[in-house]
Design a protein around this motif. Structure first.
Motif, PDB file in Angstrom:
ATOM      1  N   TYR A 160     125.711 -12.263  34.416  1.00 21.92           N
ATOM      2  CA  TYR A 160     126.695 -12.634  35.440  1.00 21.92           C
ATOM      3  C   TYR A 160     126.241 -13.954  36.051  1.00 21.92           C
ATOM      4  CZ  TYR A 160     128.446  -7.932  34.873  1.00 21.92           C
ATOM      5  OH  TYR A 160     128.983  -6.781  34.338  1.00 21.92           O
ATOM      6  N   MET A 161     127.130 -14.915  36.018  1.00 23.76           N
ATOM      7  CA  MET A 161     126.734 -16.267  36.375  1.00 23.76           C
ATOM      8  C   MET A 161     127.849 -16.961  37.146  1.00 23.76           C
ATOM      9  SD  MET A 161     126.665 -17.268  32.359  1.00 23.76           S
ATOM     10  CE  MET A 161     128.076 -16.921  31.307  1.00 23.76           C
ATOM     11  N   ALA A 162     127.517 -18.135  37.672  1.00 25.93           N
ATOM     12  CA  ALA A 162     128.481 -18.911  38.451  1.00 25.93           C
ATOM     13  C   ALA A 162     128.462 -20.362  37.970  1.00 25.93           C
ATOM     14  CB  ALA A 162     128.135 -18.850  39.937  1.00 25.93           C
ATOM     15  N   THR A 163     129.661 -20.948  37.914  1.00 26.26           N
ATOM     16  CA  THR A 163     129.762 -22.384  37.664  1.00 26.26           C
ATOM     17  C   THR A 163     129.992 -23.074  38.999  1.00 26.26           C
ATOM     18  OG1 THR A 163     132.171 -22.382  37.379  1.00 26.26           O
ATOM     19  CG2 THR A 163     130.833 -21.867  35.434  1.00 26.26           C
ATOM     20  N   GLN A 164     130.193 -24.374  38.945  1.00 26.90           N
ATOM     21  CA  GLN A 164     130.432 -25.130  40.177  1.00 26.90           C
ATOM     22  C   GLN A 164     131.655 -24.606  40.924  1.00 26.90           C
ATOM     23  OE1 GLN A 164     128.310 -27.495  41.061  1.00 26.90           O
ATOM     24  NE2 GLN A 164     129.349 -28.320  42.883  1.00 26.90           N
ATOM     25  N   LEU A 165     132.659 -24.128  40.167  1.00 31.22           N
ATOM     26  CA  LEU A 165     133.919 -23.719  40.787  1.00 31.22           C
ATOM     27  C   LEU A 165     134.210 -22.232  40.673  1.00 31.22           C
ATOM     28  CD1 LEU A 165     136.182 -26.657  39.506  1.00 31.22           C
ATOM     29  CD2 LEU A 165     135.065 -26.450  41.728  1.00 31.22           C
ATOM     30  N   HIS A 166     133.439 -21.499  39.856  1.00 37.76           N
ATOM     31  CA  HIS A 166     133.696 -20.073  39.646  1.00 37.76           C
ATOM     32  C   HIS A 166     132.462 -19.259  40.010  1.00 37.76           C
ATOM     33  CE1 HIS A 166     137.279 -21.289  37.441  1.00 37.76           C
ATOM     34  NE2 HIS A 166     137.642 -20.018  37.372  1.00 37.76           N
ATOM     35  N   GLU A 167     132.648 -18.251  40.870  1.00 40.18           N
ATOM     36  CA  GLU A 167     131.524 -17.420  41.268  1.00 40.18           C
ATOM     37  C   GLU A 167     131.292 -16.258  40.317  1.00 40.18           C
ATOM     38  OE1 GLU A 167     132.156 -16.117  45.237  1.00 40.18           O
ATOM     39  OE2 GLU A 167     132.000 -18.124  46.119  1.00 40.18           O
ATOM     40  N   HIS A 168     132.300 -15.925  39.503  1.00 37.58           N
ATOM     41  CA  HIS A 168     132.173 -14.739  38.657  1.00 37.58           C
ATOM     42  C   HIS A 168     132.538 -15.089  37.221  1.00 37.58           C
ATOM     43  CE1 HIS A 168     132.024 -10.427  37.804  1.00 37.58           C
ATOM     44  NE2 HIS A 168     133.114 -10.594  37.079  1.00 37.58           N
ATOM     45  N   VAL A 169     131.515 -15.384  36.416  1.00 39.85           N
ATOM     46  CA  VAL A 169     131.671 -15.642  34.981  1.00 39.85           C
ATOM     47  C   VAL A 169     130.717 -14.690  34.267  1.00 39.85           C
ATOM     48  CG1 VAL A 169     131.489 -17.349  33.131  1.00 39.85           C
ATOM     49  CG2 VAL A 169     132.227 -18.065  35.412  1.00 39.85           C
ATOM     50  N   VAL A 170     131.205 -14.053  33.192  1.00 45.69           N
ATOM     51  CA  VAL A 170     130.394 -13.066  32.482  1.00 45.69           C
ATOM     52  C   VAL A 170     130.151 -13.532  31.051  1.00 45.69           C
ATOM     53  CG1 VAL A 170     130.175 -10.663  31.770  1.00 45.69           C
ATOM     54  CG2 VAL A 170     131.432 -11.230  33.851  1.00 45.69           C
ATOM     55  N   GLY A 171     128.909 -13.437  30.614  1.00 42.86           N
ATOM     56  CA  GLY A 171     128.561 -13.706  29.227  1.00 42.86           C
ATOM     57  C   GLY A 171     127.866 -12.498  28.624  1.00 42.86           C
ATOM     58  N   ARG A 172     128.177 -12.183  27.369  1.00 36.63           N
ATOM     59  CA  ARG A 172     127.448 -11.139  26.650  1.00 36.63           C
ATOM     60  C   ARG A 172     126.697 -11.825  25.524  1.00 36.63           C
ATOM     61  NH1 ARG A 172     129.862  -5.302  25.523  1.00 36.63           N
ATOM     62  NH2 ARG A 172     129.149  -5.170  27.689  1.00 36.63           N
ATOM     63  N   ILE A 173     125.407 -11.959  25.698  1.00 35.15           N
ATOM     64  CA  ILE A 173     124.598 -12.779  24.801  1.00 35.15           C
ATOM     65  C   ILE A 173     123.477 -11.942  24.185  1.00 35.15           C
ATOM     66  CG2 ILE A 173     125.113 -14.838  26.172  1.00 35.15           C
ATOM     67  CD1 ILE A 173     122.297 -14.603  27.377  1.00 35.15           C
ATOM     68  N   ALA A 174     122.808 -12.513  23.189  1.00 33.30           N
ATOM     69  CA  ALA A 174     121.644 -11.843  22.604  1.00 33.30           C
ATOM     70  C   ALA A 174     120.575 -11.675  23.680  1.00 33.30           C
ATOM     71  CB  ALA A 174     121.105 -12.664  21.441  1.00 33.30           C
ATOM     72  N   ALA A 175     119.974 -10.482  23.725  1.00 28.86           N
ATOM     73  CA  ALA A 175     118.986 -10.193  24.764  1.00 28.86           C
ATOM     74  C   ALA A 175     117.771 -11.095  24.623  1.00 28.86           C
ATOM     75  CB  ALA A 175     118.572  -8.729  24.690  1.00 28.86           C
ATOM     76  N   GLU A 176     117.378 -11.686  25.717  1.00 27.51           N
ATOM     77  CA  GLU A 176     116.189 -12.541  25.746  1.00 27.51           C
ATOM     78  C   GLU A 176     115.399 -12.240  27.005  1.00 27.51           C
ATOM     79  OE1 GLU A 176     116.505 -16.688  24.994  1.00 27.51           O
ATOM     80  OE2 GLU A 176     118.225 -16.483  23.651  1.00 27.51           O
ATOM     81  N   ALA A 177     114.095 -12.261  26.872  1.00 25.99           N
ATOM     82  CA  ALA A 177     113.226 -12.046  28.031  1.00 25.99           C
ATOM     83  C   ALA A 177     113.002 -13.368  28.756  1.00 25.99           C
ATOM     84  CB  ALA A 177     111.897 -11.450  27.582  1.00 25.99           C
ATOM     85  N   GLY A 178     112.674 -13.261  30.016  1.00 30.51           N
ATOM     86  CA  GLY A 178     112.256 -14.442  30.766  1.00 30.51           C
ATOM     87  C   GLY A 178     113.375 -15.266  31.363  1.00 30.51           C
ATOM     88  N   ILE A 179     114.606 -14.753  31.395  1.00 35.25           N
ATOM     89  CA  ILE A 179     115.684 -15.500  32.045  1.00 35.25           C
ATOM     90  C   ILE A 179     115.510 -15.370  33.557  1.00 35.25           C
ATOM     91  CG2 ILE A 179     118.177 -15.660  32.386  1.00 35.25           C
ATOM     92  CD1 ILE A 179     118.568 -14.609  29.599  1.00 35.25           C
ATOM     93  N   GLU A 180     115.354 -16.483  34.220  1.00 37.76           N
ATOM     94  CA  GLU A 180     115.093 -16.470  35.658  1.00 37.76           C
ATOM     95  C   GLU A 180     116.403 -16.485  36.429  1.00 37.76           C
ATOM     96  OE1 GLU A 180     112.132 -19.160  37.154  1.00 37.76           O
ATOM     97  OE2 GLU A 180     111.250 -19.403  35.159  1.00 37.76           O
ATOM     98  N   LEU A 181     116.477 -15.606  37.409  1.00 42.56           N
ATOM     99  CA  LEU A 181     117.659 -15.545  38.256  1.00 42.56           C
ATOM    100  C   LEU A 181     117.662 -16.720  39.223  1.00 42.56           C
ATOM    101  CD1 LEU A 181     117.812 -11.726  39.083  1.00 42.56           C
ATOM    102  CD2 LEU A 181     118.732 -12.965  37.117  1.00 42.56           C
TER     103      LEU A 181
END
Length: 416
Positions: free
Chosen positions: A354-375
């Motif tokens: 769950y991520m945000a762009t400059q103009l959108h607060e709610h964008v969802v991506g379903r990606i390959a699982a990776e460790a170490g993604i910092e919030l």
């Protein structure tokens, strides 16, 4: 077994409330078709009109070669399985399954053979002497299906038959229904609000909204080539992400430039009806540019389809699974969006981001699982531009990526 044909069928309630609006649908002999859509879209009303439980306002319904507009339900050669099973509580499973055949005056030996055959098929032979109160929800559902099978109807009608089951049992019962259809090959019309259920069961799915067929097609084609924004937002989980903006032409290449919506508000439905909670949320407003959003290149194959939309308001659609933390093979490395990662949900091999762009607060991506993604960190999220869609603005804005601009009713005609 028989085909079912709906020709310009409508259901209008007092106050000119159109529950079903002039639909055309051809259900082929032996086909398993699923009517799906949000609450109040007209799917159950359509099913009940086929069953004869709801009187039609206009149009013609045929089962086989026979017009059944004025034929009572018991004479339509259909069998219906309801959401609440509708079993007689004082009768055993055997008697519940045999009751309809007994009313028809069928010989006892033939009734017994049919009941035992259906019970064996559904693995409920050991339950025949029990009463419904002694059964689990899944067992009651099997009995209801068995009662329909013994009638050997021209058409099965299912009205949300799995909605009372828990999530795990829904999945297993769904698979059983599909195997059953493959064995019996009886024409089947199935109603559900669950798009995952619709996509896994149906030979074709019929997506409805406000009493109108938005698209009637195979599950895969509906997912890959949604006819309009509503279908795109309703089919697929997590839902498609949408971005308002415009098409730009630079040095012979098309780009999508994201814009901001001024005075943004949730779009209303017919007669000012607010969007229902199970419908995709669509916002409308005045597009302002530049909106300080992202810009990504569009694939060359979309040039002809989008040439007439240069500098006009369009909506970009990106499915969650078409994002990646790494460039897609053979894709322009500039096809990426700067996002801030807010939440990650590991799902085993994949993860939802769950991520945000400059103009959108709610964008969802379903990606390959990776460790170490910092919030809280901004990263480049790459887009598979070969699978994006561009739509006209509005709740049911047409899919410009396919080059189509005909009415939403047409798929039912075209595929019939």
């Amino acid at each position: 077994m028989a085909q079912v044909l709906l020709d310009k069928v409508s259901k209008i309630y007092p106050g000119n409330v159109k529950a079903v609006d002039n639909i055309d649908l051809h259900i082929r002999d032996q086909e398993f078709i699923v009517l799906v859509g949000p609450s109040g879209c007209g799917k159950s009303t359509t099913l009940r009109m086929v069953a004869g439980l709801e009187e039609i306002s206009h149009g013609i319904i045929r089962i086989g070669e026979r017009v059944v507009n004025d034929v009572p339900p018991k004479d339509r050669d259909i069998a219906m399985v309801f959401q609440n099973y509708a079993l007689y509580p004082h009768m055993t499973v055997y008697k519940n399954m045999a009751f309809g055949l007994k009313l028809r005056g069928m010989p006892k030996a033939e009734i017994h053979a049919k009941v035992m055959d259906a019970a064996k098929m559904l693995d409920i032979e050991h339950l025949l002497e029990r009463k419904p109160k002694a059964l689990s929800g899944g067992q009651r559902q099997r009995v209801a299906v068995g009662r329909a099978i013994v009638r050997n109807p021209a058409c099965f009608l299912f009205d949300e038959p799995l909605s009372n089951l828990d999530a795990k049992l829904r999945v297993t019962t769904r698979a059983e229904l599909k195997r059953l259809h493959q064995r019996l090959r009886t024409t089947t019309i199935y109603v559900t609000h669950d798009q995952e259920e619709a996509m896994t069961l149906g030979d074709r799915i019929v997506v409805m909204k406000d009493g109108i067929i938005q698209q009637a097609d195979t599950s895969l084609h509906t997912y890959q080539h949604p006819r309009n924004r509503f279908v795109a937002g309703f089919i697929g989980m997590p839902p498609m992400n949408f971005f308002d903006g415009t098409i730009r032409l630079r040095d012979g290449r098309l780009f999508f430039e994201e814009g901001a919506l001024a005075n943004a508000r949730i779009a209303s439905g017919p007669s000012g009806r607010k969007q229902r909670s199970d419908e995709p949320v669509v916002k409308e407003g005045e597009l302002t540019l530049p909106g300080n959003g992202f810009t990504i290149p569009l694939p060359q194959y979309l040039r002809d389809a989008l040439a007439a939309k240069v500098d006009q308001h369009v909506v970009l659609g990106i499915r969650p699974e078409h994002f990646s933390l790494h460039p897609f093979e053979g894709q322009d490395v500039k096809a990426s969006i700067k996002v801030t990662v807010n939440v990650t949900e590991p799902l085993g091999n994949d993860m939802d981001v769950y991520m945000a762009t400059q103009l959108h607060e709610h964008v969802v991506g379903r990606i390959a699982a990776e460790a170490g993604i910092e919030l809280g960190v901004r990263v480049d999220m790459y887009v598979d531009t070969r699978k994006i869609h561009c739509f006209e603005p509005g709740v049911t804005g047409m899919n410009l990526s396919s080059g189509g601009s005909a009415s939403a009713q047409e798929p039912a005609h075209a595929i019939a």
